[in-house]
Design an enzyme around this catalytic site. Sequence first.
Site: not given
Ligand SMILES: Cc1cc2nc3c(=O)[nH]c(=O)nc-3n(C[C@H](O)[C@H](O)[C@H](O)COP(=O)(O)O)c2cc1C
Length: 376
Positions: A178, A181, A183
Amino acid sequence: MTVAASASRAAEILSRPVSLGGLTVPNRIAMAPMTRMFSPGGVPGEDVVSYYARRAAAGVGLIVTEGTYVGHESAGQSDRVPRFHGEEQLAGWAKVAEAVHAAGGTIVPQLWHIGMVRNQGEPPVADAPAVGPSGLRLGATEPTGKAMTQADIDAVIGAFAEAAAAAERIGFDGVELHGAHGYLLDQFLWEGTNRRTDAYGGDRVARAKLSEEIVAAVRETVSADFPIIFRYSQWKQEAYRARLAETPEELESILTPLAAAGVDAFHASTRRYWVPEFEDSDLNLAGWTKKLTGKPAITVGSVGLDGGDFLKSFQGEGAEVGDLDNLLDRFERDEFDMVAVGRALLQDPQWARKVLDGRFDELAPYDAAAALKTLS
Ligand SMILES: Cc1cc2nc3c(=O)[nH]c(=O)nc-3n(C[C@H](O)[C@H](O)[C@H](O)COP(=O)(O)O)c2cc1C
């Protein structure tokens, strides 16, 4: 194109297998990593097993798990986020991998260190400090945490390598690091949070050094054909407009050392996959990543969030929206290799099966409240 024609095109294109390093994934659909807090004591239990197995059984080719903490005292701050170290925790994860395989899918854990996002006093290690490149939270001018020493850096590198070794040992198909975002790894990549004057700070190449060393350490620890996926983003949790790179050349200077250190595939995190990343080209961030590194790339961002998106393209609104035809056009141009789907797969565990079977008529409009219920 009619809805039926579009659906059969989606089924055909997304059903093709793809290789990420030594791993063959049965189709082009990945589940995006999404943090959940359902693992008391950091141990994923039977409900976590069935959460992932259901989606694998319904056609998701590659599951990237929710972020899971590596074994470093400052890696996280929740006792309900799963950990990727410790006997009980890894035994829980082994059951997840086994069930996903039994359902026909592949799975990688997303290895995570939150860095300066941590608030001291929180579990799993209450007195562990928040650590980061310069002890700075995003947007802050004064440190509130510890600027990492070389010993801290070495410990974190070791924690990632150990977690990757554990992933291979307990039956996972690869790992995702990871780096996105806001981190820890992204705090090093980002000039706003990395003010170091040693080898880990300075220009983009220097700021990528920690990620590069983690990739190299993981590469050395796991088998040569065990894939390493590196996830990164321009945006940060607390700064959607932040950009690590303003030009393809700047992006190349970050990604090239990571690819050379042993990354097998990149996961380029964007919020909307159809937005061009730089001027004078339609390529999105994953497209640029693949073009610049020659490595397979995974795209992501608002795929399938609204059943209506599929219909908009038939009403002449095409390229402006995230309709699936836009995505499929990009697949056909070989812009990227896989698509990750997040929220749509939370709401509907059957989403991938419906798309792979061309059953667009069964896709429900996105309902955030229903989707997010699966997370808490
Ligand atoms: C509730 C939630 C938790 C997420 N947790 C993570 C995470 O732990 N690690 C990460 O890299 N991205 C995380 N993301 C981002 C998602 O992996 C993804 O990139 C983002 O939701 C966009 O995709 P989508 O439009 O299909 O939801 C999270 C997104 C959501 C909605």
